[in-house]
Structure formats: structure tokens, C-alpha cells
Write a protein that holds these residues in place. Structure first.
Motif, mmCIF file in Angstrom:
data_model
loop_
_atom_site.group_PDB
_atom_site.id
_atom_site.type_symbol
_atom_site.label_atom_id
_atom_site.label_comp_id
_atom_site.label_asym_id
_atom_site.label_seq_id
_atom_site.Cartn_x
_atom_site.Cartn_y
_atom_site.Cartn_z
ATOM 1 N N MET A 1 0.887 -1.057 -0.188
ATOM 2 C CA MET A 1 0.174 -0.163 0.173
ATOM 3 C C MET A 1 0.939 1.417 -0.076
ATOM 4 S SD MET A 1 -3.178 0.919 2.636
ATOM 5 C CE MET A 1 -3.840 2.624 2.490
ATOM 6 N N LEU A 2 1.672 1.507 1.070
ATOM 7 C CA LEU A 2 2.447 2.564 1.275
ATOM 8 C C LEU A 2 3.896 2.187 1.405
ATOM 9 C CD1 LEU A 2 0.371 5.344 3.278
ATOM 10 C CD2 LEU A 2 0.961 5.295 0.776
ATOM 11 N N THR A 3 4.945 2.606 0.518
ATOM 12 C CA THR A 3 6.235 2.163 1.039
ATOM 13 C C THR A 3 6.788 2.836 2.145
ATOM 14 O OG1 THR A 3 7.109 3.989 -0.233
ATOM 15 C CG2 THR A 3 6.609 1.920 -1.551
ATOM 16 N N LYS A 4 7.957 2.488 2.438
ATOM 17 C CA LYS A 4 8.832 2.874 3.722
ATOM 18 C C LYS A 4 9.005 4.552 3.758
ATOM 19 C CE LYS A 4 12.653 2.119 6.576
ATOM 20 N NZ LYS A 4 13.962 1.445 6.903
ATOM 21 N N SER A 5 9.208 4.741 2.331
ATOM 22 C CA SER A 5 9.589 6.335 2.353
ATOM 23 C C SER A 5 8.148 7.133 2.503
ATOM 24 C CB SER A 5 9.969 6.520 1.013
ATOM 25 O OG SER A 5 9.068 6.279 -0.132
ATOM 26 N N TYR A 6 7.179 6.519 2.049
ATOM 27 C CA TYR A 6 5.909 7.221 2.403
ATOM 28 C C TYR A 6 5.538 7.454 3.761
ATOM 29 C CZ TYR A 6 4.491 7.711 -2.689
ATOM 30 O OH TYR A 6 4.436 7.801 -3.822
ATOM 31 N N LYS A 7 5.807 6.114 4.380
ATOM 32 C CA LYS A 7 5.368 6.097 5.967
ATOM 33 C C LYS A 7 6.402 6.901 6.858
ATOM 34 C CE LYS A 7 3.678 1.540 5.596
ATOM 35 N NZ LYS A 7 3.942 0.064 6.191
ATOM 36 N N ASN A 8 7.769 6.971 6.524
ATOM 37 C CA ASN A 8 8.589 7.982 7.023
ATOM 38 C C ASN A 8 8.276 9.264 6.976
ATOM 39 O OD1 ASN A 8 10.037 5.815 8.044
ATOM 40 N ND2 ASN A 8 11.693 5.782 6.302
ATOM 41 N N PHE A 9 7.874 9.619 5.544
ATOM 42 C CA PHE A 9 7.444 11.003 5.354
ATOM 43 C C PHE A 9 6.134 11.461 6.096
ATOM 44 C CE2 PHE A 9 5.103 14.276 3.169
ATOM 45 C CZ PHE A 9 5.896 15.545 3.429
ATOM 46 N N THR A 10 5.124 10.585 6.499
ATOM 47 C CA THR A 10 4.092 10.758 6.982
ATOM 48 C C THR A 10 4.563 11.107 8.591
ATOM 49 O OG1 THR A 10 2.774 9.302 5.672
ATOM 50 C CG2 THR A 10 1.901 10.065 7.726
ATOM 51 N N ILE A 11 5.269 10.348 9.123
ATOM 52 C CA ILE A 11 5.955 10.695 10.595
ATOM 53 C C ILE A 11 6.447 12.171 10.555
ATOM 54 C CG2 ILE A 11 7.484 9.953 12.429
ATOM 55 C CD1 ILE A 11 7.222 6.947 11.308
ATOM 56 N N LEU A 12 7.355 12.345 9.401
ATOM 57 C CA LEU A 12 7.856 13.942 9.564
ATOM 58 C C LEU A 12 6.900 15.108 9.594
ATOM 59 C CD1 LEU A 12 10.165 15.487 9.484
ATOM 60 C CD2 LEU A 12 10.322 15.109 7.013
ATOM 61 N N PHE A 13 5.828 14.504 8.557
ATOM 62 C CA PHE A 13 4.844 15.499 8.314
ATOM 63 C C PHE A 13 4.099 15.840 9.552
ATOM 64 C CE2 PHE A 13 0.709 16.858 6.553
ATOM 65 C CZ PHE A 13 1.098 17.573 5.630
ATOM 66 N N CYS A 14 3.914 14.843 10.322
ATOM 67 C CA CYS A 14 3.058 14.843 11.517
ATOM 68 C C CYS A 14 3.886 15.359 12.460
ATOM 69 C CB CYS A 14 2.791 13.514 12.202
ATOM 70 S SG CYS A 14 1.485 12.703 11.297
ATOM 71 N N PHE A 15 4.951 15.531 12.641
ATOM 72 C CA PHE A 15 5.744 16.340 13.643
ATOM 73 C C PHE A 15 5.874 17.789 13.209
ATOM 74 C CE2 PHE A 15 8.284 12.492 15.155
ATOM 75 C CZ PHE A 15 8.172 12.467 16.389
ATOM 76 N N ILE A 16 6.019 18.096 11.697
ATOM 77 C CA ILE A 16 5.917 19.415 11.321
ATOM 78 C C ILE A 16 4.580 20.008 11.804
ATOM 79 C CG2 ILE A 16 5.903 20.992 9.268
ATOM 80 C CD1 ILE A 16 7.772 18.924 8.180
ATOM 81 N N LEU A 17 3.515 19.358 11.687
ATOM 82 C CA LEU A 17 2.034 19.482 12.057
ATOM 83 C C LEU A 17 2.000 20.035 13.240
ATOM 84 C CD1 LEU A 17 -1.010 20.255 11.119
ATOM 85 C CD2 LEU A 17 -1.215 17.731 11.324
ATOM 86 N N LEU A 18 2.513 18.970 14.207
ATOM 87 C CA LEU A 18 2.549 19.088 15.678
ATOM 88 C C LEU A 18 3.396 20.567 16.134
ATOM 89 C CD1 LEU A 18 1.947 18.412 18.699
ATOM 90 C CD2 LEU A 18 3.783 17.053 18.680
ATOM 91 N N PHE A 19 4.446 20.764 15.237
ATOM 92 C CA PHE A 19 5.208 22.114 15.655
ATOM 93 C C PHE A 19 4.556 23.202 15.313
ATOM 94 C CE2 PHE A 19 8.977 24.884 13.862
ATOM 95 C CZ PHE A 19 9.271 25.040 15.107
ATOM 96 N N GLU A 20 3.768 23.100 13.996
ATOM 97 C CA GLU A 20 2.983 24.335 13.539
ATOM 98 C C GLU A 20 1.785 24.470 14.717
ATOM 99 O OE1 GLU A 20 -0.138 26.708 11.681
ATOM 100 O OE2 GLU A 20 -0.572 24.540 12.600
ATOM 101 N N ILE A 21 1.291 23.622 14.956
ATOM 102 C CA ILE A 21 -0.014 23.902 16.056
ATOM 103 C C ILE A 21 0.636 24.446 17.397
ATOM 104 C CG2 ILE A 21 -1.680 22.736 17.510
ATOM 105 C CD1 ILE A 21 -2.070 20.900 15.152
ATOM 106 N N LEU A 22 1.814 23.987 17.847
ATOM 107 C CA LEU A 22 2.512 24.572 19.142
ATOM 108 C C LEU A 22 2.927 25.930 18.839
ATOM 109 C CD1 LEU A 22 4.468 21.186 20.174
ATOM 110 C CD2 LEU A 22 2.192 22.175 21.225
ATOM 111 N N THR A 23 3.379 26.016 17.857
ATOM 112 C CA THR A 23 4.009 27.521 17.568
ATOM 113 C C THR A 23 2.930 28.569 17.440
ATOM 114 O OG1 THR A 23 4.467 26.954 15.311
ATOM 115 C CG2 THR A 23 6.399 26.906 16.825
ATOM 116 N N ALA A 24 1.842 28.222 16.839
ATOM 117 C CA ALA A 24 0.732 28.979 16.638
ATOM 118 C C ALA A 24 0.153 29.590 17.936
ATOM 119 C CB ALA A 24 -0.349 28.186 15.844
ATOM 120 N N ASN A 25 0.407 28.778 18.955
ATOM 121 C CA ASN A 25 -0.244 29.140 20.258
ATOM 122 C C ASN A 25 0.597 29.636 21.236
ATOM 123 O OD1 ASN A 25 -2.959 28.274 19.503
ATOM 124 N ND2 ASN A 25 -2.364 26.142 19.711
#
Length: 220
Positions: A1-25
């Protein structure tokens, strides 16, 4: 379904999203780096993995992502001037139009969208009725924007199922998440402030873009 690179990027993307939400507040100065980082990372991921995709298809998709990035940047400055909101709206409008063009390039001519479109129109009509009294000079721009994003969701529905189950479902889910994110933004801005609005709006928006990009890359 999703290769390792897709899964690794999803983890990175979630960290960036968390960083965005924290910095916004809590860390607003860092927010000016965190928010654009979401789309920049997605653009780079798409660019790296899209080598087998036709140049025209690739250019239109990258255009949609770049206009989304521009919209993100403009909306960070809405407190400085209301014109930034209008410019951001225009940027996302162009992004949606480009997504429509991408989706319709692989349209299934046998698929009938009437029921799906009907549900979207009822949804859009109810949302517009709720917020219209507070739109003022933005009434027509918001009305037109809503028509375009409803069209974007419909064009995602009309894509060929033969492109692959993962590709079709990811793009459709992404389009619906985009619609939900914009709806939350509209309610928060033009009707009533929502609790945890930054989290709900950014979560649905970020994953909307992620699902659409993954879906387009997985297209056969």
C-alpha cells in the motif's frame, strides 16, 4: 500500500504539523517558519517522487501546491490587514482550480455525480446560509469560492476508479478533508469562534493536502 519512504514522510509531516500547532499558540515567531514548512515539505516530497509522471500533470499539481503555500503565508498576516485574507482566498481559489484540472484529466465519463453533487450542494447551501449575514463585502467572493471547492470535491469523486483503489480513495478523502477544513475556517471567521480552531482547521487541511499528494503519486 504505502512504501517505507511514504510512511517515514508521514511521520515527519506529523511532527511538522505538531510544531505548527504549538508555535501558533505559544511560540508565534517560530510559527512563520513552521506553517510554510508543511507545504514546502510536501512539495519537495512530490518533486522527488513524481519523475514518472507526465510533465503537464506534474506542473499543474506543483502549481496547486505552490498556490496553497502562498495562501498559507498570506493568511498568517490577516491581523495586519483584511486584504491578506482576500489575497489568501484568491491563492487557494487558484489551487482548487488547478486541482480540478488535475482530477478531470482522468475523469470517468460513465460515472454520474448527481447524488454526490446534490449532497454537497445541500451541505454548501446550509453553510452559506449560516455565515452569509456576516460576510459583508466578502459575500460574492466567498460564494464563488464555495462553488469552486464543491466542484473540486466533485471532480475528485469523478476520477477513474481504475487508477487504483489507494489513489482514488486517498484523493477523494483529501478533497473532503479540504472541504471540511475550509468550512471550519469559514464558521470560525464569519459565524462564531470555535474551540481549538487552529488544531481542527490545520489538522484537516494538512491531511487533506497529504492525502491528495499521496493519491496523485499512487495513480496508475
Amino acid at each position: 500500500m504505502l512504501t517505507k519512504s511514504y510512511k517515514n514522510f508521514t511521520i515527519l509531516f506529523c511532527f511538522i504539523l505538531l510544531f505548527e500547532i504549538l508555535t501558533a499558540n505559544y511560540y508565534t515567531k517560530w510559527h512563520y517558519f513552521a506553517k510554510p514548512a508543511l507545504l514546502i515539505s510536501l512539495i519537495l516530497f512530490y518533486w522527488y517522487h513524481c519523475k514518472s509522471i507526465s510533465q503537464k500533470f506534474k506542473t499543474i499539481t506543483l502549481g496547486a501546491l505552490v498556490f496553497s503555500l502562498l495562501g498559507d503565508i498570506l493568511l498568517m498576516f490577516v491581523n495586519e490587514s483584511p486584504h491578506f485574507f482576500t489575497a489568501g482566498l484568491a491563492s487557494f481559489l487558484l489551487a482548487h482550480i488547478l486541482y480540478i484540472l488535475v482530477f478531470l484529466k482522468v475523469r470517468d465519463s460513465n460515472k454520474k455525480p448527481w447524488l454526490f453533487t446534490g449532497v454537497l450542494l445541500v451541505y454548501g447551501g446550509c453553510l452559506f446560509y449560516i455565515i452569509k449575514s456576516n460576510l459583508g463585502a466578502m459575500l460574492l467572493p466567498v460564494f464563488f469560492y464555495m462553488l469552486v471547492i464543491l466542484t473540486m470535491a466533485t471532480s475528485a469523486f469523478l476520477r477513474q476508479s481504475s487508477l487504483g483503489k489507494v489513489s482514488y480513495n486517498f484523493v477523494l478523502i483529501g478533497a473532503i478533508l479540504f472541504l471540511i477544513s475550509d468550512s471550519l475556517l469559514a464558521i470560525n471567521k464569519f459565524y462564531t469562534p470555535l474551540a481549538y480552531s487552529n488544531f481542527s482547521i490545520m489538522f484537516t487541511y494538512a491531511f487533506a493536502q497529504l492525502f491528495i499528494v499521496f493519491g496523485l503519486l499512487k495513480q496508475r
